[in-house]
Design an enzyme around this catalytic site. Structure first.
Site, PDB file in Angstrom:
ATOM      1  N   TYR A  64      53.418  28.247 -64.026  1.00 21.65           N
ATOM      2  CA  TYR A  64      53.340  26.897 -63.478  1.00 21.65           C
ATOM      3  C   TYR A  64      53.038  26.909 -61.983  1.00 21.65           C
ATOM      4  O   TYR A  64      53.236  27.905 -61.303  1.00 21.65           O
ATOM      5  CB  TYR A  64      54.622  26.093 -63.759  1.00 21.65           C
ATOM      6  N   CYS A  65      52.532  25.767 -61.508  1.00 20.46           N
ATOM      7  CA  CYS A  65      52.246  25.578 -60.091  1.00 20.46           C
ATOM      8  C   CYS A  65      52.555  24.122 -59.746  1.00 20.46           C
ATOM      9  O   CYS A  65      53.374  23.490 -60.400  1.00 20.46           O
ATOM     10  CB  CYS A  65      50.793  25.949 -59.768  1.00 20.46           C
ATOM     11  N   ARG A  66      51.886  23.583 -58.762  1.00 21.41           N
ATOM     12  CA  ARG A  66      52.154  22.208 -58.355  1.00 21.41           C
ATOM     13  C   ARG A  66      51.579  21.206 -59.354  1.00 21.41           C
ATOM     14  O   ARG A  66      52.248  20.283 -59.765  1.00 21.41           O
ATOM     15  CB  ARG A  66      51.558  21.967 -56.958  1.00 21.41           C
ATOM     16  N   GLY A  68      49.016  22.283 -62.027  1.00 21.00           N
ATOM     17  CA  GLY A  68      48.415  22.893 -63.215  1.00 21.00           C
ATOM     18  C   GLY A  68      47.097  23.593 -62.960  1.00 21.00           C
ATOM     19  O   GLY A  68      46.595  24.308 -63.820  1.00 21.00           O
ATOM     20  N   MET A  93      54.602  21.075 -61.443  1.00 17.81           N
ATOM     21  CA  MET A  93      55.854  20.518 -60.938  1.00 17.81           C
ATOM     22  C   MET A  93      55.737  19.036 -60.576  1.00 17.81           C
ATOM     23  O   MET A  93      56.728  18.314 -60.586  1.00 17.81           O
ATOM     24  CB  MET A  93      56.366  21.318 -59.734  1.00 17.81           C
TER      25      MET A  93
END
Length: 102
Positions: A64-66, A68, A93
């Protein structure tokens, strides 16, 4: 590349499943808010510095990241490196905070 929604990931966590989470954001983003994933910034994956997750090549790994996007890139790179079961958390997120909260 497989994908999972934040709601489905939260359900797995709530069910007590043992899952491999990898956060490919930068350290300051991780410090602001995280869901417990191993911090491995995308830059390290791009330069193939992934020793921390070498033992996960045959396991399911949720990335995961901020939003996608970076996690999607990370999934593609890891697949070329032989990771067989990487899953991109769609929306990242931002979606987590919007739909689930902190």
């Amino acid at each position: 590349m497989q994908t999972i929604t934040v709601e489905a990931l939260k359900a797995k966590l709530d069910a007590g499943e043992t899952i491999n989470l990898v956060d490919v954001r930068e350290p300051h983003e991780n410090a602001e808010f995280n869901i417990g994933g191993l911090l491995l910034p995308l830059g390290k994956i791009q330069t193939m510095q992934v020793e921390e997750i070498d033992d996960l090549k045959d396991q399911e790994v949720f990335i995961y990241c901020r939003s996608g996007n970076r996690s999607g890139q990370a999934c593609l790179i890891l697949e070329t490196m032989g990771y067989k079961n990487v899953v991109n958390v769609t929306g990242g997120m931002l979606a987590w905070q919007e739909k689930i909260g902190r």
